[in-house]
Write an enzyme that holds these catalytic residues in place. Structure first.
Site, mmCIF file in Angstrom:
data_model
loop_
_atom_site.group_PDB
_atom_site.id
_atom_site.type_symbol
_atom_site.label_atom_id
_atom_site.label_comp_id
_atom_site.label_asym_id
_atom_site.label_seq_id
_atom_site.Cartn_x
_atom_site.Cartn_y
_atom_site.Cartn_z
ATOM 1 C CE1 TYR A 17 -3.708 2.606 0.637
ATOM 2 C CE2 TYR A 17 -2.370 3.371 2.321
ATOM 3 C CZ TYR A 17 -3.450 3.499 1.429
ATOM 4 O OH TYR A 17 -4.318 4.557 1.381
ATOM 5 C CD GLU A 18 3.191 3.011 4.464
ATOM 6 O OE1 GLU A 18 4.380 3.012 4.726
ATOM 7 O OE2 GLU A 18 2.439 3.633 5.510
ATOM 8 C CB ILE B 11 -10.547 -2.829 12.799
ATOM 9 C CG1 ILE B 11 -11.901 -3.760 12.588
ATOM 10 C CG2 ILE B 11 -9.417 -3.475 13.464
ATOM 11 C CD1 ILE B 11 -11.261 -5.151 11.758
ATOM 12 N N GLY B 12 -9.531 0.206 13.002
ATOM 13 C CA GLY B 12 -8.539 1.291 13.061
ATOM 14 C C GLY B 12 -8.642 2.231 14.334
ATOM 15 C CE1 TYR C 245 -4.234 8.305 11.359
ATOM 16 C CE2 TYR C 245 -2.519 9.301 10.132
ATOM 17 C CZ TYR C 245 -3.278 8.109 10.812
ATOM 18 O OH TYR C 245 -2.776 6.752 10.270
#
Lengths: 160, 160
Positions: free
Chosen positions: B26-27, B97-98, B132
């Protein structure tokens, strides 16, 4: 001109606090220093402490400090060494103390099988940045650190 | 729809590696994953390990992970909690979940008297940044992380 490096000890807490206040003034953050000798002593020297300090002495005085801890690289599956703060008294600069502290930390990193040695710098601190680039350190410019503290931290914790 | 969180155990190393590889993809950094199950197990679960992991389980499978360690604030004279990596399997997103993992870490931070909870994000990862900021986390944009590794790290260590 000579100086020596050693691990900080509990009785250095007063000197550590003095140098931390000097550093905060340099970073224009003096009002953010909230700690005291007892708290520094507890968090750096009590059993189980995860942060560590090295100091430089010259002519019997503590004139510089480095505070570090072990971070982690998931890609490498290895610890890294992270330098949280490095400060040399302004009147003691040019003697190689800062470079010697960085070299000592690099040696600790290698000895402990760390994959990386990292630290952060304020983006306006050009003299420091020039020095770090002379060591071939690479900026991780695409990463932005986020911080949660105070009420926002407690609010999130309360949802757990 | 339910899931549960728990501390990771040594026998989770295979699942941790699988999720780490997914995160690296993903990164756009898959080729940078250099670790394996044994190394993850040693660095996360051996005595004296300074990095820690929490996992989420759903329907008997490990579907998410968070890897963290304790950093340090010199101004506060206190540890902080630093989240190194958080990953939820793409097909398990939208279940909270995150957020639950972040809340668990925030609770650990408060319980351990940490002054801060921090992590870093790639500056192009807008969905994560929006999330965030919704938690009231603040970007530390004027800080740039520098990294020394490989030959440059050894070269500096050799001058100690």
């Amino acid at each position: 001109m000579s100086f020596s490096l050693r691990e900080a000890r509990r009785e250095d807490a007063g000197d550590l606090l003095r140098l931390i206040r000097d550093l905060a003034r340099y970073e224009e953050a003096e009002e953010q220093v909230e700690t005291d000798e007892d708290q520094l002593a507890a968090t750096l020297f009590d059993e189980g402490a995860t942060a560590h300090a090295i100091v430089a002495e010259r002519e019997g005085r503590v004139v510089a400090l480095a505070i570090y801890f072990f971070n982690y690289s998931t890609w490498q599956g290895r610890n890294g060494l992270y330098l949280e703060d490095l400060f040399v008294e302004p009147q003691q600069r040019g003697l190689g103390i800062g470079k010697a502290l960085l070299a000592r930390l690099a040696a600790i990193a290698v000895e402990r099988d760390c994959g990386r040695f990292e630290w952060s710098v304020l983006d306006w601190n050009t003299p420091a940045i020039d020095f770090y680039e002379s060591l071939d350190a690479k900026p991780q410019s695409e990463w932005v650190r986020y911080r949660l503290q105070g009420k926002a931290l407690k609010a999130l914790a309360d949802t757990a």
